[in-house]
Design a protein around this motif. Structure first.
Motif, PDB file in Angstrom:
ATOM      1  N   ILE A  93       0.901  -1.202   0.144  1.00 45.38           N
ATOM      2  CA  ILE A  93       0.050   0.072   0.106  1.00 45.38           C
ATOM      3  C   ILE A  93       0.827   1.291  -0.116  1.00 45.38           C
ATOM      4  N   SER A  94       1.885   1.232   0.945  1.00 49.18           N
ATOM      5  CA  SER A  94       2.721   2.390   0.963  1.00 49.18           C
ATOM      6  C   SER A  94       3.507   2.874  -0.461  1.00 49.18           C
ATOM      7  N   ASP A  95       3.868   1.583  -1.221  1.00 44.67           N
ATOM      8  CA  ASP A  95       4.334   1.747  -2.584  1.00 44.67           C
ATOM      9  C   ASP A  95       3.401   2.368  -3.586  1.00 44.67           C
ATOM     10  N   ASP A  96       2.176   1.921  -3.629  1.00 50.05           N
ATOM     11  CA  ASP A  96       1.072   2.157  -4.588  1.00 50.05           C
ATOM     12  C   ASP A  96       0.664   3.603  -4.193  1.00 50.05           C
ATOM     13  N   TYR A  97       0.576   3.898  -2.841  1.00 52.68           N
ATOM     14  CA  TYR A  97       0.426   5.403  -2.445  1.00 52.68           C
ATOM     15  C   TYR A  97       1.297   6.294  -3.035  1.00 52.68           C
ATOM     16  N   ILE A  98       2.571   5.942  -2.830  1.00 51.40           N
ATOM     17  CA  ILE A  98       3.599   7.120  -3.498  1.00 51.40           C
ATOM     18  C   ILE A  98       3.416   6.973  -5.182  1.00 51.40           C
ATOM     19  N   GLN A  99       2.967   5.951  -5.532  1.00 50.63           N
ATOM     20  CA  GLN A  99       3.125   6.033  -7.296  1.00 50.63           C
ATOM     21  C   GLN A  99       1.803   6.865  -7.610  1.00 50.63           C
ATOM     22  N   PHE A 100       0.664   6.783  -6.885  1.00 51.83           N
ATOM     23  CA  PHE A 100      -0.579   7.025  -7.543  1.00 51.83           C
ATOM     24  C   PHE A 100      -0.763   8.397  -6.983  1.00 51.83           C
ATOM     25  N   LEU A 101      -0.420   8.758  -5.813  1.00 53.66           N
ATOM     26  CA  LEU A 101      -0.765  10.075  -5.327  1.00 53.66           C
ATOM     27  C   LEU A 101      -0.459  11.292  -6.350  1.00 53.66           C
ATOM     28  N   PRO A 102       0.670  11.304  -7.031  1.00 53.38           N
ATOM     29  CA  PRO A 102       1.012  12.585  -7.921  1.00 53.38           C
ATOM     30  C   PRO A 102      -0.096  12.514  -9.038  1.00 53.38           C
ATOM     31  N   ASP A 103      -1.005  11.432  -9.288  1.00 52.45           N
ATOM     32  CA  ASP A 103      -1.876  11.665 -10.166  1.00 52.45           C
ATOM     33  C   ASP A 103      -3.162  12.318  -9.931  1.00 52.45           C
ATOM     34  N   ASN A 104      -3.205  12.603  -8.716  1.00 53.89           N
ATOM     35  CA  ASN A 104      -4.295  13.605  -8.090  1.00 53.89           C
ATOM     36  C   ASN A 104      -3.881  14.866  -7.961  1.00 53.89           C
ATOM     37  N   ASN A 105      -4.647  15.838  -8.514  1.00 51.49           N
ATOM     38  CA  ASN A 105      -4.162  17.115  -8.823  1.00 51.49           C
ATOM     39  C   ASN A 105      -4.914  18.154  -8.076  1.00 51.49           C
ATOM     40  N   HIS A 106      -5.487  17.923  -7.138  1.00 46.75           N
ATOM     41  CA  HIS A 106      -6.351  18.962  -6.511  1.00 46.75           C
ATOM     42  C   HIS A 106      -5.341  20.314  -5.919  1.00 46.75           C
ATOM     43  N   LEU A 107      -5.684  21.515  -6.311  1.00 44.51           N
ATOM     44  CA  LEU A 107      -4.858  22.346  -5.584  1.00 44.51           C
ATOM     45  C   LEU A 107      -5.753  23.090  -4.780  1.00 44.51           C
ATOM     46  N   PHE A 108      -5.377  24.018  -3.787  1.00 44.68           N
ATOM     47  CA  PHE A 108      -6.266  24.872  -2.833  1.00 44.68           C
ATOM     48  C   PHE A 108      -6.875  25.748  -3.927  1.00 44.68           C
ATOM     49  N   ASP A 109      -8.219  26.382  -3.609  1.00 44.27           N
ATOM     50  CA  ASP A 109      -9.049  27.297  -4.175  1.00 44.27           C
ATOM     51  C   ASP A 109      -8.274  28.633  -4.235  1.00 44.27           C
ATOM     52  N   GLY A 110      -7.916  28.973  -5.399  1.00 47.42           N
ATOM     53  CA  GLY A 110      -7.216  30.356  -5.628  1.00 47.42           C
ATOM     54  C   GLY A 110      -5.867  30.261  -6.030  1.00 47.42           C
ATOM     55  N   THR A 111      -5.310  28.929  -5.997  1.00 50.35           N
ATOM     56  CA  THR A 111      -3.847  28.719  -6.330  1.00 50.35           C
ATOM     57  C   THR A 111      -3.332  29.190  -7.428  1.00 50.35           C
ATOM     58  N   ILE A 112      -4.136  28.861  -8.863  1.00 46.82           N
ATOM     59  CA  ILE A 112      -3.717  29.408  -9.886  1.00 46.82           C
ATOM     60  C   ILE A 112      -3.651  30.960 -10.182  1.00 46.82           C
ATOM     61  N   GLU A 113      -4.941  31.441  -9.475  1.00 49.44           N
ATOM     62  CA  GLU A 113      -5.003  32.858  -9.729  1.00 49.44           C
ATOM     63  C   GLU A 113      -4.058  33.674  -8.960  1.00 49.44           C
ATOM     64  N   VAL A 114      -3.643  33.170  -7.828  1.00 50.23           N
ATOM     65  CA  VAL A 114      -2.986  33.886  -6.833  1.00 50.23           C
ATOM     66  C   VAL A 114      -1.173  33.889  -7.508  1.00 50.23           C
ATOM     67  N   LEU A 115      -0.908  32.507  -8.108  1.00 47.90           N
ATOM     68  CA  LEU A 115       0.436  32.500  -8.762  1.00 47.90           C
ATOM     69  C   LEU A 115       0.387  33.457 -10.244  1.00 47.90           C
ATOM     70  N   ASP A 116      -0.715  33.409 -10.826  1.00 52.71           N
ATOM     71  CA  ASP A 116      -0.776  34.350 -12.061  1.00 52.71           C
ATOM     72  C   ASP A 116      -0.463  35.922 -11.491  1.00 52.71           C
ATOM     73  N   TYR A 117      -1.121  36.159 -10.474  1.00 58.04           N
ATOM     74  CA  TYR A 117      -1.016  37.548  -9.849  1.00 58.04           C
ATOM     75  C   TYR A 117       0.396  37.739  -9.461  1.00 58.04           C
ATOM     76  N   LEU A 118       1.074  36.843  -8.594  1.00 60.12           N
ATOM     77  CA  LEU A 118       2.311  37.056  -8.188  1.00 60.12           C
ATOM     78  C   LEU A 118       3.290  36.915  -9.131  1.00 60.12           C
ATOM     79  N   LYS A 119       3.140  36.191 -10.443  1.00 60.11           N
ATOM     80  CA  LYS A 119       4.448  35.807 -11.297  1.00 60.11           C
ATOM     81  C   LYS A 119       4.958  36.795 -11.724  1.00 60.11           C
ATOM     82  N   SER A 120       3.994  37.975 -12.217  1.00 58.46           N
ATOM     83  CA  SER A 120       4.829  39.152 -12.943  1.00 58.46           C
ATOM     84  C   SER A 120       5.605  40.141 -11.760  1.00 58.46           C
TER      85      SER A 120
END
Length: 229
Positions: A93-120
């Motif tokens: 299970i530990s090996d499967d967890y490490i393998q599969f975990l990065p396949d789920n890509n949920h970010l916190f609300d506002g992540t992309i918007e705030v990164l777009d804002y800060l990037k420039s």
């Protein structure tokens, strides 16, 4: 409220930008559905989240090893729900967890918007205690890698937050000055106190509305960073 002297913004990854708990639940649900369908994932996750946090706290202070972290967080969680399981099954299970975990890509609300804002406006960086290969997969799969100029992990630095050495390592890698840098993270101990003790400013991502000392800068939602930056 604005911090005009800041040029470089350092983020934690898990629990700050990348929604670790939600992605973990989805990963365990997939694993249990395949091999342990009798386990109720939500019941398991309720036990796993605080146990995992405590294991990471011990790991960041070198009180347990990487291998003990991976084993203990599962064994203690299964014990907490009174589920009998062999060490061999835990390792799988530990090996499967490490393998599969990065396949789920949920970010916190506002992540992309705030990164777009800060990037420039700022140079953006990551400082994470997570394991290098897994963290890079998380960032690539969730499509946030292009926002960051540098990524520092504990394997590169040889120590973990809150050790000041990892912050110095990240600053050197980023070619940034302490007095012009700020750390944003969900851990008062590792991110906020660690950064402040190392000479950086810090903002606590206080999603759970924890009561904290008044002098600590905090936000409850990522878009509130616009008040400071």
């Amino acid at each position: 409220m604005k911090l005009p002297h800041i040029t470089d913004v350092f983020f934690d990854l898990d629990h700050t930008l990348w929604n670790f708990d939600k992605n973990s639940e989805l990963t365990f649900e997939e694993i249990f559905n395949r091999n342990h369908p009798e386990i109720e994932t939500k019941e398991f996750i309720e036990k796993y989240i605080p146990i995992n946090q405590e294991c990471w706290r011990l790991y960041q202070y070198d009180k347990i090893t990487h291998e003990e972290l991976r084993y203990n967080r599962l064994k203690n969680s299964f014990d907490a729900i009174n589920y009998s399981i062999s060490d061999q099954e835990i390792d799988k299970i530990s090996d499967d967890y490490i393998q599969f975990l990065p396949d789920n890509n949920h970010l916190f609300d506002g992540t992309i918007e705030v990164l777009d804002y800060l990037k420039s406006k700022y140079n953006l960086h990551i400082i994470t205690n997570g394991f290098a290969e897994v963290q890079f997969k998380k960032m690539n799969n969730s499509k946030i890698t292009p926002y960051f100029l540098t990524v520092t992990n504990s394997e590169m630095a040889g120590v973990k937050k809150p050790n000041p050495i990892i912050f110095d390592y990240a600053l050197d890698l980023a070619k940034a000055k302490k007095e012009n840098s700020i750390m944003i993270g969900d851990s008062l101990e590792a991110d906020v106190k660690g950064a402040l003790d190392a000479g950086l400013d810090a903002i606590f991502f206080n999603e759970n509305n924890t009561i904290i000392e008044n002098h600590i800068k905090q936000i409850n939602h990522l878009l509130e960073l616009k008040k400071y930056l």
